[in-house]
Motif scaffolding. Structure first.
Motif, PDB file in Angstrom:
ATOM      1  N   GLY A   1       0.696  -1.266   0.034  1.00 41.66           N
ATOM      2  CA  GLY A   1       0.110  -0.157   0.046  1.00 41.66           C
ATOM      3  C   GLY A   1       0.934   1.361  -0.038  1.00 41.66           C
ATOM      4  O   GLY A   1       0.329   2.154  -0.673  1.00 41.66           O
TER       5      GLY A   1
ATOM      6  N   GLN B   1       0.684   4.155  -2.921  1.00 40.79           N
ATOM      7  CA  GLN B   1       0.269   5.648  -2.516  1.00 40.79           C
ATOM      8  C   GLN B   1       1.468   6.475  -3.109  1.00 40.79           C
ATOM      9  O   GLN B   1       1.300   7.632  -3.514  1.00 40.79           O
TER      10      GLN B   1
ATOM     11  N   GLU C   1      -6.464   9.944 -10.056  1.00 42.92           N
ATOM     12  CA  GLU C   1      -6.656   8.455  -9.436  1.00 42.92           C
ATOM     13  C   GLU C   1      -5.647   7.893 -10.249  1.00 42.92           C
ATOM     14  O   GLU C   1      -5.189   7.940 -11.305  1.00 42.92           O
TER      15      GLU C   1
ATOM     16  N   SER D   1      -5.052   3.355 -10.440  1.00 45.76           N
ATOM     17  CA  SER D   1      -5.726   1.928  -9.829  1.00 45.76           C
ATOM     18  C   SER D   1      -4.661   0.861 -10.075  1.00 45.76           C
ATOM     19  O   SER D   1      -3.921   1.023 -10.984  1.00 45.76           O
TER      20      SER D   1
ATOM     21  N   ARG E   1      -9.366  -7.815  -8.697  1.00 44.54           N
ATOM     22  CA  ARG E   1      -9.470  -6.702  -7.423  1.00 44.54           C
ATOM     23  C   ARG E   1      -8.797  -5.487  -7.849  1.00 44.54           C
ATOM     24  O   ARG E   1      -7.891  -5.550  -8.674  1.00 44.54           O
TER      25      ARG E   1
ATOM     26  N   ARG F   1      -7.247  -1.530  -6.220  1.00 47.09           N
ATOM     27  CA  ARG F   1      -7.173  -0.466  -5.246  1.00 47.09           C
ATOM     28  C   ARG F   1      -6.954   0.899  -5.897  1.00 47.09           C
ATOM     29  O   ARG F   1      -6.287   1.125  -6.979  1.00 47.09           O
TER      30      ARG F   1
ATOM     31  N   PHE G   1      -6.046   4.983  -5.707  1.00 45.25           N
ATOM     32  CA  PHE G   1      -5.516   6.039  -4.857  1.00 45.25           C
ATOM     33  C   PHE G   1      -5.566   7.298  -5.566  1.00 45.25           C
ATOM     34  O   PHE G   1      -5.254   7.440  -6.768  1.00 45.25           O
TER      35      PHE G   1
ATOM     36  N   GLU H   1      -6.250   6.803  -0.204  1.00 44.00           N
ATOM     37  CA  GLU H   1      -6.787   5.626  -0.867  1.00 44.00           C
ATOM     38  C   GLU H   1      -8.329   5.657  -0.810  1.00 44.00           C
ATOM     39  O   GLU H   1      -8.895   6.102   0.413  1.00 44.00           O
TER      40      GLU H   1
ATOM     41  N   PRO I   1     -12.210   3.865  -1.280  1.00 44.21           N
ATOM     42  CA  PRO I   1     -12.902   2.688  -1.442  1.00 44.21           C
ATOM     43  C   PRO I   1     -13.595   2.263  -2.848  1.00 44.21           C
ATOM     44  O   PRO I   1     -13.889   1.259  -3.212  1.00 44.21           O
TER      45      PRO I   1
ATOM     46  N   SER J   1     -12.845   2.581 -11.898  1.00 45.31           N
ATOM     47  CA  SER J   1     -13.752   1.426 -12.104  1.00 45.31           C
ATOM     48  C   SER J   1     -14.063   1.341 -13.589  1.00 45.31           C
ATOM     49  O   SER J   1     -13.732   0.107 -14.098  1.00 45.31           O
TER      50      SER J   1
ATOM     51  N   CYS K   1     -13.245  -4.180  -4.748  1.00 42.28           N
ATOM     52  CA  CYS K   1     -12.750  -3.060  -4.448  1.00 42.28           C
ATOM     53  C   CYS K   1     -13.011  -2.648  -2.833  1.00 42.28           C
ATOM     54  O   CYS K   1     -13.692  -3.425  -2.414  1.00 42.28           O
ATOM     55  N   GLY K   2     -12.548  -1.586  -2.258  1.00 38.16           N
ATOM     56  CA  GLY K   2     -12.642  -1.337  -1.021  1.00 38.16           C
ATOM     57  C   GLY K   2     -14.384  -1.046  -0.748  1.00 38.16           C
ATOM     58  O   GLY K   2     -14.651  -1.568   0.698  1.00 38.16           O
TER      59      GLY K   2
END
Length: 299
Positions: free
Chosen positions: A46, A50, A60, A62, A75, A77, A79, A84, A86, A92, A116-117
């Motif tokens: 993570g 970041q 962003e 991903s 999956r 994540r 940022f 980060e 969700p 997406s 995702c989150g």
């Protein structure tokens, strides 16, 4: 004098990862919102994700990972340069485009499931290549109890629309503020320092202003400001459009079950977000994505 370490020594052990830069909600390159996508990101933790998102300085970035939940195709994540998230709309939609283009997943009856989150989110896929359209079902927007005075003050002397301002949580928390007309939205010059302070005080990610556009090809015009994350204005913002649609749905004020919004012209873009609210009241947002840059990344 001690020997100088070769700058290539650290780079030699850095993982080489497939990297794309996409233009999301765009009918042609240069019209939408840039997105960085790192494929096969298992080697990054993570903190590294970041740091890379901050270095790229896109709204962003991903990171695509193997799924951990049954039923998910992949999956990701997400940022911003500072935190980060969700869920976010253009990551997406854009990430789905990327994994499809690289053959990492195949839709089943035109559907994918993203982990995702915010949980497992279904996506609809139509078409191929640059003409492909991807729509994601946004997390259900919840209206939070919050005072809008500081946010409204940051907008200055602008004519408001009939709906009250609302803080909507659909993963990120967006202030949704209706203005009187399209000209009020396009001409807005908010106090970004005051807005950032208001966002930090209530935990909101930013402020999305919108207005109805009677007679125009688009039903709404939208602008989204995220100054607390170092993003004065985001070019085209899926989660903000989804939050606005959730608020309109809650107030029985949708322009139509399916409509489009225009965002980004003030930044030299011309993004189009396609929005639909289904019979269960779920909000879907999507559009086209263009692949602009492909290569490898060492980080």
């Amino acid at each position: 004098m001690p020997p100088i370490a070769s700058p290539g020594a650290a780079a030699a052990v850095a993982p080489r990862l497939p990297f794309l830069q996409l233009d999301v909600f765009a009918a042609a390159p240069g019209l939408g919102n840039p997105l960085g996508v790192v494929l096969g990101a298992e080697a990054l933790d993570g903190a590294a994700m970041q740091a890379l998102a901050a270095w790229l300085n896109l709204s962003e970035t991903s990171f695509v990972l193997p799924p951990t939940q049954p039923g998910a195709d992949y999956r990701l994540r997400i940022f911003t340069p500072r935190q980060e998230l969700p869920f976010a709309g253009h990551p997406s939609v854009g990430t789905a485009h990327a994994v499809l283009e690289h053959g990492l997943v195949r839709p089943h009856k035109g559907r994918l499931v993203q982990e995702c989150g915010a949980g497992l989110l279904p996506l609809r896929v139509e078409g191929e290549g640059a003409g492909r359209r991807v729509h994601v079902r946004a997390p259900r927007g919840r209206t939070l109890d919050a005072r809008a005075e500081a946010v409204l003050a940051s907008l200055g002397a602008v004519a408001l629309g009939p709906l009250p301002a609302a803080l909507i949580d659909n993963g990120p928390r967006w202030w949704c503020v209706e203005l009187a007309d399209e000209a009020s939205v396009r001409g807005l010059g908010p106090d970004l320092e005051a807005m950032a302070a208001a966002n930090r005080s209530d935990g909101s990610v930013g402020v999305a202003v919108f207005a109805r556009c009677p007679g125009a090809p688009h039903a709404l015009v939208v602008r989204a400001f995220v100054p607390a994350d170092g993003i004065p204005e985001d070019p085209v913002t899926g989660s903000a459009n989804a939050a606005i649609a959730a608020w309109l749905q809650a107030r029985h004020a949708l322009p139509a079950p399916r409509f489009t919004s225009s965002q980004g012209r003030e930044l030299g873009r011309d993004g189009v977000v396609e929005i639909a609210v289904d019979e269960e009241g779920e909000v879907w947002i999507g559009g086209q994505t263009q692949t602009v840059v492909e290569g490898t990344l060492a980080w």
